[in-house]
Design a protein around this motif. Structure first.
Motif, PDB file in Angstrom:
ATOM      1  N   TYR A  75      -6.329 -11.638 -31.875  1.00 15.64           N
ATOM      2  CA  TYR A  75      -6.995 -10.694 -30.762  1.00 15.64           C
ATOM      3  C   TYR A  75      -7.829 -10.821 -31.029  1.00 15.64           C
ATOM      4  CZ  TYR A  75      -6.207  -7.531 -34.759  1.00 15.64           C
ATOM      5  OH  TYR A  75      -6.912  -7.516 -35.796  1.00 15.64           O
ATOM      6  N   MET A  82      -6.375  -4.582 -28.242  1.00 16.43           N
ATOM      7  CA  MET A  82      -4.925  -4.948 -28.802  1.00 16.43           C
ATOM      8  C   MET A  82      -4.735  -3.034 -29.523  1.00 16.43           C
ATOM      9  SD  MET A  82      -3.196  -7.082 -29.510  1.00 16.43           S
ATOM     10  CE  MET A  82      -1.927  -7.399 -30.902  1.00 16.43           C
ATOM     11  N   GLN A 132      -0.529  -4.820 -28.059  1.00 12.94           N
ATOM     12  CA  GLN A 132       0.437  -4.620 -28.871  1.00 12.94           C
ATOM     13  C   GLN A 132       2.185  -5.166 -28.635  1.00 12.94           C
ATOM     14  OE1 GLN A 132      -0.177  -1.604 -32.385  1.00 12.94           O
ATOM     15  NE2 GLN A 132      -1.223  -1.533 -31.746  1.00 12.94           N
ATOM     16  N   GLU A 133       2.067  -4.712 -27.480  1.00 12.23           N
ATOM     17  CA  GLU A 133       3.548  -4.594 -26.873  1.00 12.23           C
ATOM     18  C   GLU A 133       3.914  -6.395 -26.454  1.00 12.23           C
ATOM     19  OE1 GLU A 133       6.140  -3.065 -27.158  1.00 12.23           O
ATOM     20  OE2 GLU A 133       5.557  -1.470 -27.775  1.00 12.23           O
ATOM     21  N   ARG A 143       4.119  -8.984 -29.321  1.00 12.75           N
ATOM     22  CA  ARG A 143       5.551  -8.285 -29.995  1.00 12.75           C
ATOM     23  C   ARG A 143       6.679  -9.437 -28.752  1.00 12.75           C
ATOM     24  NH1 ARG A 143      10.419  -6.061 -27.687  1.00 12.75           N
ATOM     25  NH2 ARG A 143       8.735  -4.301 -26.874  1.00 12.75           N
ATOM     26  N   GLU A 202       0.396  -2.884 -38.270  1.00 11.54           N
ATOM     27  CA  GLU A 202       0.443  -3.173 -37.558  1.00 11.54           C
ATOM     28  C   GLU A 202      -0.263  -4.802 -36.349  1.00 11.54           C
ATOM     29  OE1 GLU A 202      -2.461  -0.054 -35.331  1.00 11.54           O
ATOM     30  OE2 GLU A 202      -1.540   1.218 -36.778  1.00 11.54           O
ATOM     31  N   GLU A 203      -1.151  -5.690 -37.395  1.00 13.93           N
ATOM     32  CA  GLU A 203      -1.513  -6.795 -37.089  1.00 13.93           C
ATOM     33  C   GLU A 203      -0.244  -7.729 -36.993  1.00 13.93           C
ATOM     34  OE1 GLU A 203      -5.938  -8.006 -38.640  1.00 13.93           O
ATOM     35  OE2 GLU A 203      -4.114  -8.103 -39.815  1.00 13.93           O
ATOM     36  N   ARG A 243      -1.850  -0.365 -27.428  1.00 16.14           N
ATOM     37  CA  ARG A 243      -0.528   0.005 -27.456  1.00 16.14           C
ATOM     38  C   ARG A 243       0.284  -1.029 -26.589  1.00 16.14           C
ATOM     39  NH1 ARG A 243      -2.455   5.161 -26.717  1.00 16.14           N
ATOM     40  NH2 ARG A 243      -1.938   6.444 -28.570  1.00 16.14           N
ATOM     41  N   LEU A 287      -7.286  -4.196 -36.691  1.00 15.56           N
ATOM     42  CA  LEU A 287      -5.888  -3.322 -37.047  1.00 15.56           C
ATOM     43  C   LEU A 287      -5.411  -2.923 -38.332  1.00 15.56           C
ATOM     44  CD1 LEU A 287      -3.815  -4.520 -33.987  1.00 15.56           C
ATOM     45  CD2 LEU A 287      -5.031  -2.157 -33.886  1.00 15.56           C
TER      46      LEU A 287
END
Length: 315
Positions: A170, A150, A155-156, A159, A180-181, A152, A176
């Motif tokens: 994850y 998890m 995380q994208e 999203r 950020e989670e 960059r 995280l």
């Protein structure tokens, strides 16, 4: 420069440097070609896969002060050997996350809706018309997306997947922070994580520690009918085990953008109908590749022109 880079990157490099290129086709370089081309050079601008192992780095000419790789990953470079010789190693973080996540989502969609099979059927002139049961896939809404790594890119992808109505799980080396989670479920062990994956998307680096991470035992822990997507490194998947699981029906489909031994790929993938294969397109947008090249040149400029710390040092 071991590879031909995008036009804007080439123009800037030619403006500021005397460039030497290896002879032969534009492809991943073995050790001997790198050593020949590097004679008299102050820096090397290489790419993923170029053979910069410990033996090669030990034999580099003393003139080489920096290796700038046109990639985020550095598993093709022996970082400890570079440190021992005092050669800086830099990479290109923060600019390819969205593009690579887009490819992961593309593969997820193609696998879920059997787009690769459908496109091949049309090209083979085998389509006889619409039918109620033809090439039925699965919808992603409500499905559980398991993101292995998890960072960059992961995380994208999370999203994007939230916009598809997916539930995010994850597995990461560390959990995280809540901001950020964004509601994603963290798993501290492989068993609970794999059991929660209707779709598994892999975003872990290569190297000895992750070689064949997705083996037969871990595949067996995925729910029957799961989808596997890999946009990280090809070496993290046991190709034979993945193909066996696809043929048996334990896995619904797989989507792969990276392979061990690129450009050669595991023979079993050629005949598996429920596999979508892409030729390492993760960062292949004009915007992203330009940004990666400029990152490389920023790093080279810092060391070779300005005598300062490179902004994206990996070692």
């Amino acid at each position: 420069m071991t590879r031909v880079l995008p036009e804007a990157v080439e123009a800037r490099a030619a403006r500021d440097y005397a460039i030497r290129r290896p002879e032969g086709p534009d492809r991943t370089l073995e050790s001997a070609a790198i050593l020949t081309a590097a004679k008299g050079c102050a820096g090397i601008l290489c790419a993923a896969g170029d053979g910069l192992d410990a033996e090669t780095i030990a034999r580099l000419p003393d003139s080489v002060r920096i290796i700038a790789t046109f990639s985020v990953g550095t598993d093709h470079i022996a970082l400890d050997a570079a440190k021992a010789r005092g050669v800086a190693v830099t990479n290109t973080p923060d600019v390819l996350s969205v593009a690579t996540a887009e490819i992961a989502m593309l593969l997820i969609l193609m696998c879920a809706r059997r787009a690769g099979e459908a496109e091949r059927m049309l090209r083979a002139r085998e389509w006889t018309g619409w039918a109620p049961t033809q090439l039925m896939g699965v919808t992603l809404e409500g499905k559980r997306l398991g993101i292995l790594g998890m960072g960059r890119i992961g995380q994208e992808l999370a999203r994007m997947a939230r916009g598809m109505g997916m539930q995010i799980h994850y597995r990461n080396r560390t959990r995280l922070p809540p901001q950020e989670e964004l509601g994603a479920t963290f798993h501290g062990n492989d068993d609970s994580f794999l059991a929660a994956c209707d779709v598994l998307s892999m975003h872990i680096p290569g190297g000895a520690a992750t070689k064949n991470w997705l083996d037969a035992a871990r595949i067996a822990r995925l729910p029957r009918g799961a989808i596997v997507v890999n946009t990280g490194r090809g070496t993290t998947v046991d190709d034979g085990a993945l193909c066996d699981a696809l043929r048996s029906g334990h896995l619904r489909a797989a989507g792969l953008d990276v392979f061990a031994g690129e450009p050669a790929i595991f023979e079993g993938y050629h005949s598996a109908p429920n596999v979508t294969l892409l030729p390492h397109l993760g960062s292949a947008t004009i915007e992203t590749r330009d940004a990666m090249g400029f990152r490389c040149l920023d790093n080279l400029d810092a060391v070779l022109i300005h005598g300062t710390e490179p902004p994206h040092r990996a070692a």
